[in-house]
Design a protein around this motif. Structure first.
Motif, PDB file in Angstrom:
ATOM      1  N   THR A  39       0.827  -1.202   0.000  1.00 50.51           N
ATOM      2  CA  THR A  39       0.000   0.000   0.000  1.00 50.51           C
ATOM      3  C   THR A  39       0.863   1.255   0.000  1.00 50.51           C
ATOM      4  N   THR A  40       1.873   1.273   0.859  1.00 50.29           N
ATOM      5  CA  THR A  40       2.802   2.408   0.894  1.00 50.29           C
ATOM      6  C   THR A  40       3.515   2.576  -0.440  1.00 50.29           C
ATOM      7  N   PHE A  41       3.922   1.477  -1.037  1.00 44.35           N
ATOM      8  CA  PHE A  41       4.624   1.525  -2.320  1.00 44.35           C
ATOM      9  C   PHE A  41       3.730   2.113  -3.407  1.00 44.35           C
ATOM     10  N   LEU A  42       2.481   1.672  -3.498  1.00 44.42           N
ATOM     11  CA  LEU A  42       1.574   2.172  -4.537  1.00 44.42           C
ATOM     12  C   LEU A  42       1.243   3.637  -4.326  1.00 44.42           C
ATOM     13  N   ARG A  43       0.969   4.007  -3.090  1.00 45.17           N
ATOM     14  CA  ARG A  43       0.601   5.398  -2.813  1.00 45.17           C
ATOM     15  C   ARG A  43       1.739   6.357  -3.170  1.00 45.17           C
ATOM     16  N   HIS A  44       2.959   6.001  -2.808  1.00 47.37           N
ATOM     17  CA  HIS A  44       4.079   6.922  -3.043  1.00 47.37           C
ATOM     18  C   HIS A  44       4.637   6.792  -4.457  1.00 47.37           C
ATOM     19  N   LEU A  45       4.470   5.660  -5.096  1.00 48.06           N
ATOM     20  CA  LEU A  45       4.864   5.565  -6.499  1.00 48.06           C
ATOM     21  C   LEU A  45       4.020   6.531  -7.328  1.00 48.06           C
ATOM     22  N   THR A  46       2.732   6.589  -7.034  1.00 53.11           N
ATOM     23  CA  THR A  46       1.859   7.549  -7.721  1.00 53.11           C
ATOM     24  C   THR A  46       2.194   8.978  -7.303  1.00 53.11           C
ATOM     25  N   GLY A  47       2.419   9.197  -6.010  1.00 52.73           N
ATOM     26  CA  GLY A  47       2.682  10.541  -5.524  1.00 52.73           C
ATOM     27  C   GLY A  47       3.965  11.142  -6.082  1.00 52.73           C
ATOM     28  N   TYR A  48       5.052  10.371  -6.086  1.00 52.10           N
ATOM     29  CA  TYR A  48       6.314  10.894  -6.615  1.00 52.10           C
ATOM     30  C   TYR A  48       6.264  11.061  -8.133  1.00 52.10           C
ATOM     31  N   PHE A  49       5.509  10.200  -8.795  1.00 45.49           N
ATOM     32  CA  PHE A  49       5.347  10.341 -10.237  1.00 45.49           C
ATOM     33  C   PHE A  49       4.657  11.665 -10.576  1.00 45.49           C
ATOM     34  N   VAL A  50       3.567  11.983  -9.877  1.00 43.65           N
ATOM     35  CA  VAL A  50       2.864  13.243 -10.112  1.00 43.65           C
ATOM     36  C   VAL A  50       3.739  14.427  -9.703  1.00 43.65           C
ATOM     37  N   LYS A  51       4.488  14.276  -8.620  1.00 43.37           N
ATOM     38  CA  LYS A  51       5.360  15.355  -8.166  1.00 43.37           C
ATOM     39  C   LYS A  51       6.444  15.652  -9.194  1.00 43.37           C
ATOM     40  N   ARG A  52       7.004  14.609  -9.789  1.00 41.17           N
ATOM     41  CA  ARG A  52       8.034  14.839 -10.805  1.00 41.17           C
ATOM     42  C   ARG A  52       7.452  15.490 -12.055  1.00 41.17           C
ATOM     43  N   LEU A  53       6.261  15.047 -12.474  1.00 39.60           N
ATOM     44  CA  LEU A  53       5.627  15.672 -13.639  1.00 39.60           C
ATOM     45  C   LEU A  53       5.344  17.147 -13.380  1.00 39.60           C
ATOM     46  N   ALA A  54       4.879  17.472 -12.168  1.00 44.12           N
ATOM     47  CA  ALA A  54       4.585  18.868 -11.833  1.00 44.12           C
ATOM     48  C   ALA A  54       5.856  19.715 -11.827  1.00 44.12           C
ATOM     49  N   ALA A  55       6.948  19.163 -11.275  1.00 45.17           N
ATOM     50  CA  ALA A  55       8.207  19.911 -11.240  1.00 45.17           C
ATOM     51  C   ALA A  55       8.729  20.174 -12.650  1.00 45.17           C
ATOM     52  N   GLU A  56       8.624  19.186 -13.528  1.00 44.15           N
ATOM     53  CA  GLU A  56       9.082  19.377 -14.905  1.00 44.15           C
ATOM     54  C   GLU A  56       8.208  20.381 -15.642  1.00 44.15           C
ATOM     55  N   ALA A  57       6.895  20.353 -15.398  1.00 42.00           N
ATOM     56  CA  ALA A  57       6.009  21.328 -16.035  1.00 42.00           C
ATOM     57  C   ALA A  57       6.303  22.744 -15.546  1.00 42.00           C
ATOM     58  N   ASN A  58       6.588  22.898 -14.267  1.00 39.45           N
ATOM     59  CA  ASN A  58       6.920  24.220 -13.738  1.00 39.45           C
ATOM     60  C   ASN A  58       8.223  24.743 -14.323  1.00 39.45           C
ATOM     61  N   ARG A  59       9.184  23.867 -14.526  1.00 40.30           N
ATOM     62  CA  ARG A  59      10.450  24.296 -15.136  1.00 40.30           C
ATOM     63  C   ARG A  59      10.223  24.775 -16.569  1.00 40.30           C
ATOM     64  N   ARG A  60       9.423  24.031 -17.317  1.00 41.98           N
ATOM     65  CA  ARG A  60       9.167  24.434 -18.700  1.00 41.98           C
ATOM     66  C   ARG A  60       8.408  25.749 -18.772  1.00 41.98           C
ATOM     67  N   SER A  61       7.436  25.940 -17.886  1.00 40.19           N
ATOM     68  CA  SER A  61       6.667  27.187 -17.902  1.00 40.19           C
ATOM     69  C   SER A  61       7.515  28.384 -17.489  1.00 40.19           C
ATOM     70  N   ALA A  62       8.549  28.133 -16.671  1.00 36.32           N
ATOM     71  CA  ALA A  62       9.446  29.213 -16.249  1.00 36.32           C
ATOM     72  C   ALA A  62      10.588  29.445 -17.232  1.00 36.32           C
ATOM     73  N   GLY A  63      10.654  28.654 -18.298  1.00 35.56           N
ATOM     74  CA  GLY A  63      11.704  28.821 -19.293  1.00 35.56           C
ATOM     75  C   GLY A  63      13.041  28.263 -18.880  1.00 35.56           C
ATOM     76  N   ARG A  64      13.061  27.401 -17.871  1.00 32.39           N
ATOM     77  CA  ARG A  64      14.319  26.806 -17.416  1.00 32.39           C
ATOM     78  C   ARG A  64      14.505  25.435 -18.053  1.00 32.39           C
ATOM     79  N   PRO A  65      15.744  25.032 -18.287  1.00 27.29           N
ATOM     80  CA  PRO A  65      15.976  23.717 -18.915  1.00 27.29           C
ATOM     81  C   PRO A  65      15.589  22.585 -17.968  1.00 27.29           C
ATOM     82  N   CYS A  66      15.052  21.531 -18.542  1.00 31.40           N
ATOM     83  CA  CYS A  66      14.641  20.358 -17.775  1.00 31.40           C
ATOM     84  C   CYS A  66      15.445  19.174 -18.275  1.00 31.40           C
TER      85      CYS A  66
END
Length: 420
Positions: A139-166
């Protein structure tokens, strides 16, 4: 080479030299997960370390094989001084493993093939009939696998919107592939008898529906249809309604995700089909039904009938109003609630005193008034979202019920309804 790469190799040797010590495994697995997250320049040769790291990740989940135990029968205790220094730095091993795998997904493949192999291995352990001591870690593995996946996608999207290299972002193909692996685990864990695993699966579906609605939403709607057809497995209907409730907003944002099925028609059918879920003899199903209705109403600023919101009428349909045939649903809903109140009144009045009066007190309330119940928020939403015509009709129906019925054992429940 880069100092990070040299240290990573040395730490891997040290790690493998101290087997069966959960404390050191948690510390080092968390350290490698942080290193994978911040290694934006490719300082570490992860391809050489991945097979050894995957072995450690599998050990962290403590999955039994055959008749063997899930955990090692022997272990090592760390020094007391180390526990005092680093006890707050250690993530749970299943969480650290999920973080490591997510941040090692790269354009060159990285951990994605290993995640596929891991999904093949773990899928059966998420099955509803295959619970055990390992379920908590999964349960912990599934919850955090999804959570870190979404967190990484959000961080990459924020970098692109700010014009910084990803550096080395997750591609659309990799994103779809990883969600496919997650859905394999979610499908198994969704109907689990373990409430934590079921809740983690529902939460994961609600999050992933925003990212890949074409993959997630048909699964959610299909699960509800299957559960409605199943008479004996009540817990499946509760889990299916919880999943749909968590996906209402993604469904409204992506109405074409279901293909040729109109979103309005699907939701109207679901609302009508789940009305029998309001049952005094089945509190979990009743609470899940109210939660689903609350999710639908919270996403709609106005609830109108087709006669009010149809095209070409004097009262045109607002752009954000949901075009359902709600008049029949509201009438049937209130009838079900009135019947529920009558059953609650009989239950609470069954232990009346010798003077003939009910023994019902403020402390004797039904499950509708529990802190986890959506009954009060749902009634607030219902009367706040009704159009003027439906609001007047609902008030007349409520007034007729109150003038013809006395419910001394359901004062709090009826009070919430009349207060709105």
């Amino acid at each position: 080479g880069h100092p990070w790469g040299e240290w990573a190799l040395e730490l891997m040797e040290v790690w493998e030299g101290i087997p069966h010590c959960k404390y050191w495994a948690a510390c080092l697995l968390g350290l490698f997960a942080r290193l994978a997250k911040h290694d934006q320049v490719g300082a570490v040769e992860w391809a050489a370390l991945l097979p050894r790291l995957m072995t450690q990740c599998l050990w962290a989940l403590e999955i039994p094989v055959g008749g063997s135990l899930a955990s090692s029968p022997v272990g090592r205790r760390p020094p007391r001084e180390c526990l005092m220094l680093f006890s707050g730095e250690c993530l749970p091993r299943a969480r650290a493993a999920a973080k490591l795998l997510v941040y090692l997904v790269s354009q060159s493949g990285g951990s994605l093939p290993h995640i596929a192999t891991l999904a093949d291995y773990l899928e059966n352990y998420y099955h509803p009939s295959n619970g055990g001591q390992w379920t908590s870690a999964l349960t912990t593995f599934l919850r955090h696998l999804t959570g870190y996946f979404v967190k990484r996608l959000a961080a990459e999207a924020n970098r692109r919107s700010a014009g910084r290299p990803c550096e080395d972002p997750i591609t659309a193909t990799q994103r779809t592939e990883l969600i496919g692996y997650l859905l394999r685990l979610i499908k198994r864990g969704h109907f689990s008898k373990n409430h934590s695993l079921c809740g983690a699966s529902v939460q994961a579906m609600g999050v992933l529906a925003y990212i890949e609605p074409e993959l997630v939403l048909p699964l959610v709607v299909g699960r509800l249809d299957e559960a409605l057809e199943t008479v004996t497995a009540t817990h499946q209907l509760v889990a299916a309604m919880d999943a749909l409730a968590s996906c209402i907003r993604p469904l409204l944002l992506h109405p074409t995700a279901l293909g040729d099925v109109p979103m309005d028609a699907m939701l109207a059918q679901a609302l009508m089909a789940t009305l029998p879920g309001i049952d005094a003899n089945d509190p979990p199903k009743t609470l899940a039904t109210l939660k689903l209705y609350s999710a639908v109403l919270s996403a709609s600023p106005l609830v109108c009938d087709a006669s009010e919101c149809g095209p070409g009428l004097l009262a045109p349909r607002p752009p954000t109003a949901l075009n359902y045939c709600f008049a029949e649903w509201v009438e049937c809903l209130l009838d079900r609630l009135f019947n529920l109140f009558s059953n609650v009144d009989q239950t609470n009045s069954r232990g009346g005193g010798t003077d003939g009066h009910s023994a019902h007190t403020d402390a004797e309330v039904s499950f509708l008034m529990y802190g986890s119940s959506m009954y009060r928020p749902f009634m607030e939403l219902l009367f706040a979202r009704l159009s003027p015509q439906l609001y007047t009709s609902a008030l007349r129906q409520l007034a007729g019920f109150l003038h013809s019925t006395t419910l001394a054992g359901a004062v709090s429940e009826v009070g919430v309804l009349t207060a709105e």
